[in-house]
Motif scaffolding. Structure first.
Motif, PDB file in Angstrom:
ATOM      1  N   GLY A  16       1.021  -1.126  -0.300  1.00  0.00           N
ATOM      2  CA  GLY A  16      -0.360   0.288   0.290  1.00  0.00           C
ATOM      3  C   GLY A  16       0.744   0.809   0.067  1.00  0.00           C
ATOM      4  N   SER A  17       0.531   2.038   0.930  1.00  0.00           N
ATOM      5  CA  SER A  17       1.121   3.528   1.055  1.00  0.00           C
ATOM      6  C   SER A  17       2.703   2.963   0.942  1.00  0.00           C
ATOM      7  N   TYR A  18       2.978   2.306   1.346  1.00  0.00           N
ATOM      8  CA  TYR A  18       4.305   1.794   2.223  1.00  0.00           C
ATOM      9  C   TYR A  18       5.095   1.394   0.960  1.00  0.00           C
ATOM     10  N   ASP A  52      -0.291  -7.347   4.553  1.00  0.00           N
ATOM     11  CA  ASP A  52       0.290  -5.806   4.684  1.00  0.00           C
ATOM     12  C   ASP A  52       0.852  -6.119   6.280  1.00  0.00           C
ATOM     13  N   ARG A 126     -11.759  -3.337   9.298  1.00  0.00           N
ATOM     14  CA  ARG A 126     -10.508  -3.426   8.845  1.00  0.00           C
ATOM     15  C   ARG A 126      -9.802  -2.881  10.254  1.00  0.00           C
ATOM     16  N   LEU A 130      -7.017  -5.765  10.613  1.00  0.00           N
ATOM     17  CA  LEU A 130      -5.012  -5.457  10.234  1.00  0.00           C
ATOM     18  C   LEU A 130      -4.944  -4.805  11.667  1.00  0.00           C
ATOM     19  N   LYS A 133      -3.335  -1.680  10.429  1.00  0.00           N
ATOM     20  CA  LYS A 133      -2.305  -1.017   9.730  1.00  0.00           C
ATOM     21  C   LYS A 133      -2.437  -0.386   8.664  1.00  0.00           C
ATOM     22  N   ARG A 134      -3.501  -0.005   8.693  1.00  0.00           N
ATOM     23  CA  ARG A 134      -4.078   0.180   6.723  1.00  0.00           C
ATOM     24  C   ARG A 134      -4.521   2.352   7.540  1.00  0.00           C
ATOM     25  N   GLU A 135      -4.771   2.014   8.640  1.00  0.00           N
ATOM     26  CA  GLU A 135      -5.060   3.740   9.022  1.00  0.00           C
ATOM     27  C   GLU A 135      -3.697   4.839   9.548  1.00  0.00           C
ATOM     28  N   LYS A 196      -8.254   7.399   8.260  1.00  0.00           N
ATOM     29  CA  LYS A 196      -7.744   6.883   7.646  1.00  0.00           C
ATOM     30  C   LYS A 196      -6.476   7.650   7.766  1.00  0.00           C
ATOM     31  N   GLU A 197      -5.633   7.435   8.183  1.00  0.00           N
ATOM     32  CA  GLU A 197      -4.033   8.070   8.470  1.00  0.00           C
ATOM     33  C   GLU A 197      -4.509   9.375   9.555  1.00  0.00           C
TER      34      GLU A 197
END
Length: 242
Positions: A16-18, A52, A126, A130, A133-135, A196-197
């Motif tokens: 993803g964003s990583y 992830d 989510r 995870l 992790k995606r947040e 998110k983020e």
């Protein structure tokens, strides 16, 4: 061999964003790690979302063997494997535990979620699957996982593999006003996606620690079905398209 196309498809999106944080050889290691785990834990195999988990570990490690055994530990000792049960019972238990924690911590909010048929808490799926992790941005996610993996050693009365459930409940109570305005599950999903983020992680962790102490035995009973099996275990097949 059957798992290879699926792993190849999920590896890059799983980062993803990583992606910018991982060099090309690390993406190769991610693929190798996931395929190896699929053979190591043959009954479970590879499931969407595992990339992830593995990609975060590889973002702080540059050795595939070390990352692999860390991944095994995370999956089997810290409860991640239950997230990928084909019948989704592992996720159902965790969301039910968050629901029970919320009922104890904020009965008014829980009653409202029931009234709009959002008490299944699918909008938190989510987060739980995870472990946020995606947040979060990479640095925040890495710090959070360190906290989650050792929290049972520093918080009296906390069982292995359950602090993320308190954190989910804590973050919901912090944003109770927004959720009290929600009129449907879709509104709740939009609310969760909007964070998110930008989750208030520091405040959430403080509130989660307070919940562990405030709820005491009742809190432990709420999360008891989700206590990680330190002897290992796991199932097969979840997903993140929720």
């Amino acid at each position: 061999a059957e798992a290879e196309p699926i792993v190849d498809e999920d590896a890059a999106p799983g980062v993803g964003s990583y992606s910018h944080e991982l060099k090309a050889h690390r993406l190769d290691m991610l693929r190798g790690l996931l395929l190896t785990y699929g053979m190591y834990h043959f009954d479970l195999g590879y499931c969407q979302g595992m990339s992830d988990v593995a990609s975060l570990l590889l973002s702080v490690m540059d050795n595939e063997a070390d990352a692999f055994w860390c991944f095994v530990q995370v999956m089997d000792v810290h409860g991640f494997a239950d997230n990928f049960l084909s019948d989704e019972n592992g996720m159902a238990r965790q969301l039910a535990s968050v629901r029970d924690l919320l009922a104890l911590a904020d009965a008014e909010l829980m009653a409202h979620l029931e009234s709009i048929e959002a008490d299944n808490l699918f909008f938190l799926y989510r987060w739980v699957l995870l472990r946020f992790k995606r947040e979060l941005l990479l640095e925040e996610a890495t710090r959070l996982w360190e906290v989650l993996f050792c929290s049972h050693e520093s918080l009296e009365g906390l069982d292995v593999g359950t602090f993320h459930l308190y954190l989910a409940a804590a973050l919901v109570t912090i944003h109770r006003d927004a959720l009290l305005r929600a009129e449907s599950l879709d509104d709740c999903l939009r609310w969760a996606n909007s964070l998110k983020e930008c989750l208030p992680l520091a405040e959430g962790l403080r509130r989660a620690e307070s919940l562990v102490m405030e709820l005491g035995t009742k809190g432990r009973e709420a999360v008891a079905p989700c206590v990680a099996d330190v002897d290992g275990g796991g199932g097969g097949g979840g997903g993140v398209d929720h």
